[in-house]
Design a protein around this motif. Structure first.
Motif, PDB file in Angstrom:
ATOM      1  N   ILE A  34      -4.592   4.402   2.698  1.00 31.17           N
ATOM      2  CA  ILE A  34      -4.165   4.474   1.294  1.00 31.17           C
ATOM      3  C   ILE A  34      -3.525   5.825   0.979  1.00 31.17           C
ATOM      4  O   ILE A  34      -2.542   5.913   0.244  1.00 31.17           O
ATOM      5  N   PHE A  37       0.761   8.325   2.306  1.00 26.08           N
ATOM      6  CA  PHE A  37       1.996   8.874   1.720  1.00 26.08           C
ATOM      7  C   PHE A  37       1.721   9.759   0.504  1.00 26.08           C
ATOM      8  O   PHE A  37       2.651  10.075  -0.244  1.00 26.08           O
ATOM      9  N   LEU A  38       0.467  10.117   0.281  1.00 27.36           N
ATOM     10  CA  LEU A  38       0.137  10.925  -0.903  1.00 27.36           C
ATOM     11  C   LEU A  38       0.206  12.414  -0.570  1.00 27.36           C
ATOM     12  O   LEU A  38       0.365  12.799   0.590  1.00 27.36           O
ATOM     13  N   MET A  95       0.611   6.676  -8.491  1.00 25.43           N
ATOM     14  CA  MET A  95      -0.197   5.445  -8.509  1.00 25.43           C
ATOM     15  C   MET A  95      -0.880   5.237  -7.169  1.00 25.43           C
ATOM     16  O   MET A  95      -0.348   5.585  -6.122  1.00 25.43           O
ATOM     17  N   VAL A  96      -2.067   4.692  -7.237  1.00 29.08           N
ATOM     18  CA  VAL A  96      -2.830   4.406  -6.019  1.00 29.08           C
ATOM     19  C   VAL A  96      -3.753   3.226  -6.300  1.00 29.08           C
ATOM     20  O   VAL A  96      -4.295   3.098  -7.394  1.00 29.08           O
ATOM     21  N   ALA A 101      -6.818  -4.706  -2.935  1.00 33.62           N
ATOM     22  CA  ALA A 101      -6.071  -5.219  -4.088  1.00 33.62           C
ATOM     23  C   ALA A 101      -4.559  -5.189  -3.879  1.00 33.62           C
ATOM     24  O   ALA A 101      -3.796  -5.594  -4.760  1.00 33.62           O
ATOM     25  N   GLY A 105       0.516  -7.914  -6.919  1.00 31.19           N
ATOM     26  CA  GLY A 105       1.323  -7.622  -8.101  1.00 31.19           C
ATOM     27  C   GLY A 105       0.612  -6.764  -9.144  1.00 31.19           C
ATOM     28  O   GLY A 105       1.100  -6.605 -10.265  1.00 31.19           O
ATOM     29  N   THR A 130       8.780   9.856  -7.550  1.00 32.72           N
ATOM     30  CA  THR A 130       9.370   9.879  -6.220  1.00 32.72           C
ATOM     31  C   THR A 130       8.366   9.272  -5.244  1.00 32.72           C
ATOM     32  O   THR A 130       7.174   9.224  -5.533  1.00 32.72           O
ATOM     33  N   ASN A 135       7.780   4.795   2.271  1.00 33.56           N
ATOM     34  CA  ASN A 135       6.792   4.088   1.453  1.00 33.56           C
ATOM     35  C   ASN A 135       7.447   2.884   0.759  1.00 33.56           C
ATOM     36  O   ASN A 135       7.754   2.901  -0.440  1.00 33.56           O
ATOM     37  N   ALA A 137       6.347  -0.083  -0.109  1.00 30.31           N
ATOM     38  CA  ALA A 137       5.642  -0.777  -1.197  1.00 30.31           C
ATOM     39  C   ALA A 137       5.841  -0.041  -2.521  1.00 30.31           C
ATOM     40  O   ALA A 137       6.079  -0.665  -3.564  1.00 30.31           O
ATOM     41  N   VAL A 141       7.728  -1.565  -5.850  1.00 37.16           N
ATOM     42  CA  VAL A 141       7.074  -1.674  -7.158  1.00 37.16           C
ATOM     43  C   VAL A 141       7.965  -1.050  -8.238  1.00 37.16           C
ATOM     44  O   VAL A 141       8.178  -1.637  -9.307  1.00 37.16           O
TER      45      VAL A 141
HETATM   46  C1  LIG Z   1       2.137   1.417  -3.642  1.00 38.10           C
HETATM   47  C2  LIG Z   1       0.996   0.560  -4.182  1.00 38.10           C
HETATM   48  C3  LIG Z   1       0.418   1.227  -5.421  1.00 38.10           C
HETATM   49  C4  LIG Z   1       1.547  -0.826  -4.550  1.00 38.10           C
HETATM   50  O1  LIG Z   1       0.540  -1.556  -5.224  1.00 38.10           O
HETATM   51  P1  LIG Z   1       0.502  -3.178  -5.176  1.00 38.10           P
HETATM   52  O2  LIG Z   1      -0.290  -3.663  -6.340  1.00 38.10           O
HETATM   53  O3  LIG Z   1       0.105  -3.597  -3.811  1.00 38.10           O
HETATM   54  O4  LIG Z   1       2.015  -3.511  -5.427  1.00 38.10           O
HETATM   55  P2  LIG Z   1       2.576  -4.925  -5.899  1.00 38.10           P
HETATM   56  O5  LIG Z   1       1.740  -6.013  -5.329  1.00 38.10           O
HETATM   57  O6  LIG Z   1       2.745  -4.867  -7.386  1.00 38.10           O
HETATM   58  O7  LIG Z   1       4.027  -4.937  -5.243  1.00 38.10           O
HETATM   59  C5  LIG Z   1       4.184  -4.561  -3.906  1.00 38.10           C
HETATM   60  C6  LIG Z   1       5.557  -5.028  -3.469  1.00 38.10           C
HETATM   61  O8  LIG Z   1       5.931  -4.281  -2.320  1.00 38.10           O
HETATM   62  C7  LIG Z   1       6.128  -5.162  -1.227  1.00 38.10           C
HETATM   63  N1  LIG Z   1       5.718  -4.421  -0.054  1.00 38.10           N
HETATM   64  C8  LIG Z   1       4.478  -4.219   0.418  1.00 38.10           C
HETATM   65  N2  LIG Z   1       4.528  -3.446   1.533  1.00 38.10           N
HETATM   66  C9  LIG Z   1       5.822  -3.154   1.728  1.00 38.10           C
HETATM   67  C10 LIG Z   1       6.531  -2.391   2.701  1.00 38.10           C
HETATM   68  N3  LIG Z   1       5.892  -1.751   3.677  1.00 38.10           N
HETATM   69  N4  LIG Z   1       7.867  -2.316   2.601  1.00 38.10           N
HETATM   70  C11 LIG Z   1       8.533  -2.937   1.610  1.00 38.10           C
HETATM   71  N5  LIG Z   1       7.926  -3.673   0.644  1.00 38.10           N
HETATM   72  C12 LIG Z   1       6.589  -3.775   0.719  1.00 38.10           C
HETATM   73  C13 LIG Z   1       5.286  -6.372  -1.542  1.00 38.10           C
HETATM   74  O9  LIG Z   1       5.741  -7.499  -0.855  1.00 38.10           O
HETATM   75  C14 LIG Z   1       5.539  -6.477  -3.049  1.00 38.10           C
HETATM   76  O10 LIG Z   1       6.825  -6.977  -3.327  1.00 38.10           O
HETATM   77  P3  LIG Z   1       7.018  -8.506  -3.816  1.00 38.10           P
HETATM   78  O11 LIG Z   1       6.270  -8.619  -5.113  1.00 38.10           O
HETATM   79  O12 LIG Z   1       8.497  -8.665  -3.945  1.00 38.10           O
HETATM   80  O13 LIG Z   1       6.416  -9.368  -2.742  1.00 38.10           O
HETATM   81  C15 LIG Z   1      -0.116   0.370  -3.124  1.00 38.10           C
HETATM   82  O14 LIG Z   1       0.484  -0.154  -1.964  1.00 38.10           O
HETATM   83  C16 LIG Z   1      -0.857   1.641  -2.785  1.00 38.10           C
HETATM   84  O15 LIG Z   1      -1.818   2.017  -3.442  1.00 38.10           O
HETATM   85  N6  LIG Z   1      -0.388   2.357  -1.729  1.00 38.10           N
HETATM   86  C17 LIG Z   1      -1.058   3.575  -1.295  1.00 38.10           C
HETATM   87  C18 LIG Z   1      -0.848   4.722  -2.290  1.00 38.10           C
HETATM   88  C19 LIG Z   1       0.627   5.030  -2.471  1.00 38.10           C
HETATM   89  O16 LIG Z   1       1.367   5.112  -1.503  1.00 38.10           O
HETATM   90  N7  LIG Z   1       1.005   5.230  -3.736  1.00 38.10           N
HETATM   91  C20 LIG Z   1       2.368   5.532  -4.104  1.00 38.10           C
HETATM   92  C21 LIG Z   1       2.666   6.974  -3.971  1.00 38.10           C
HETATM   93  S1  LIG Z   1       4.353   7.323  -4.474  1.00 38.10           S
END
Ligand SMILES: CC(C)(COP(=O)(O)OP(=O)(O)OC[C@H]1O[C@@H](n2cnc3c(N)ncnc32)[C@H](O)[C@@H]1OP(=O)(O)O)[C@@H](O)C(=O)NCCC(=O)NCCS
Length: 188
Positions: A34, A37-38, A95-96, A101, A105, A130, A135, A137, A141
């Motif tokens: 988790i 990338f933080l 966000m994290v 979970a 979405g 940023t 990253n 995901a 988002v």
């Molecule tokens: C980033 C994070 C907050 C996303 O939360 P989440 O609730 O899982 O996100 P969502 O489900 O709303 O959406 C994720 C989207 O990214 C997509 N996704 C997931 N992993 C992915 C990846 N490696 N590459 C591209 N897209 C990806 C999912 O398919 C989804 O898209 P879709 O709705 O079109 O299918 C979560 O992954 C997280 O906590 N990551 C670790 C902490 C982090 O990196 N925070 C951001 C710091 S900038």
């Protein structure tokens, strides 16, 4: 200026408290995947999480609001959302989310609520964040919630779990349109 809480279909974002430390530690703060990338390394003990949360809570709410993302059904903590006021007109967020979970979405839902609120505030001209270029995901988002990609910021941030060298990051924002600075129409 920033609300005490945001309520979405599945979530309540409410102020993060020091009393959340044990759950924050177990849910995400100690997790290598988790925090990958933080800008901080995984916590090694719950007391480190207590100190971290105490720092968040001690920061004036005018500068930082740290929200716990909790389930609207039963209040279970799922993650966190930071909203920082960088300048009077400009907000940045972080966000994290707990790994269990991911990909339901949830963060898109939370971010949408915050961006919609920000867009309705006369004082807020820009909200953005940023993320590391790898990253996917996080980038997804932000784009899903209508933030526009603004390009790559070279060597923008150190993400210590990936090494000690500054890394390239992607910038995303929702900003109020400014016709006088519209580069796409400049010179026409
Ligand atoms: C980033 C994070 C907050 C996303 O939360 P989440 O609730 O899982 O996100 P969502 O489900 O709303 O959406 C994720 C989207 O990214 C997509 N996704 C997931 N992993 C992915 C990846 N490696 N590459 C591209 N897209 C990806 C999912 O398919 C989804 O898209 P879709 O709705 O079109 O299918 C979560 O992954 C997280 O906590 N990551 C670790 C902490 C982090 O990196 N925070 C951001 C710091 S900038």
């Amino acid at each position: 200026m920033r609300p005490d809480r945001f309520v979405t279909n599945r979530l309540v974002l409410r102020p993060l408290q020091v009393a959340d430390a044990a759950q924050v530690f177990e849910t995400y703060a100690a997790d290598i995947e988790i925090t990958r990338f933080l800008t901080w390394t995984p916590h090694r003990s719950a007391s480190q999480t207590v100190a971290y949360l105490a720092g968040c809570v001690a920061t004036p709410v005018d500068r930082l609001r740290s929200y716990a993302l909790t389930s609207r059904n039963d209040g279970t903590p799922q993650g966190a959302f930071d909203l920082r006021r960088i300048a009077p007109h400009r907000l940045e967020f972080g966000m994290v989310l707990a790994r269990r979970a991911w990909s339901h979405g949830l963060m898109s839902e939370a971010l949408r609520a915050v961006v919609n609120w920000a867009s309705a505030q006369a004082a807020v001209w820009r909200i953005g964040a940023t993320c590391d270029v790898e990253n996917g995901a996080s980038a997804r988002v932000m784009q899903q919630d209508g933030l526009l990609p603004e390009g790559v910021l070279r060597r923008w941030a150190i993400h210590p779990n990936l090494g000690d060298r500054p890394r390239d990051c992607l910038a995303f924002a929702r900003a109020r349109h400014n016709p006088s600075c519209d580069h796409t129409t400049a010179g026409r």
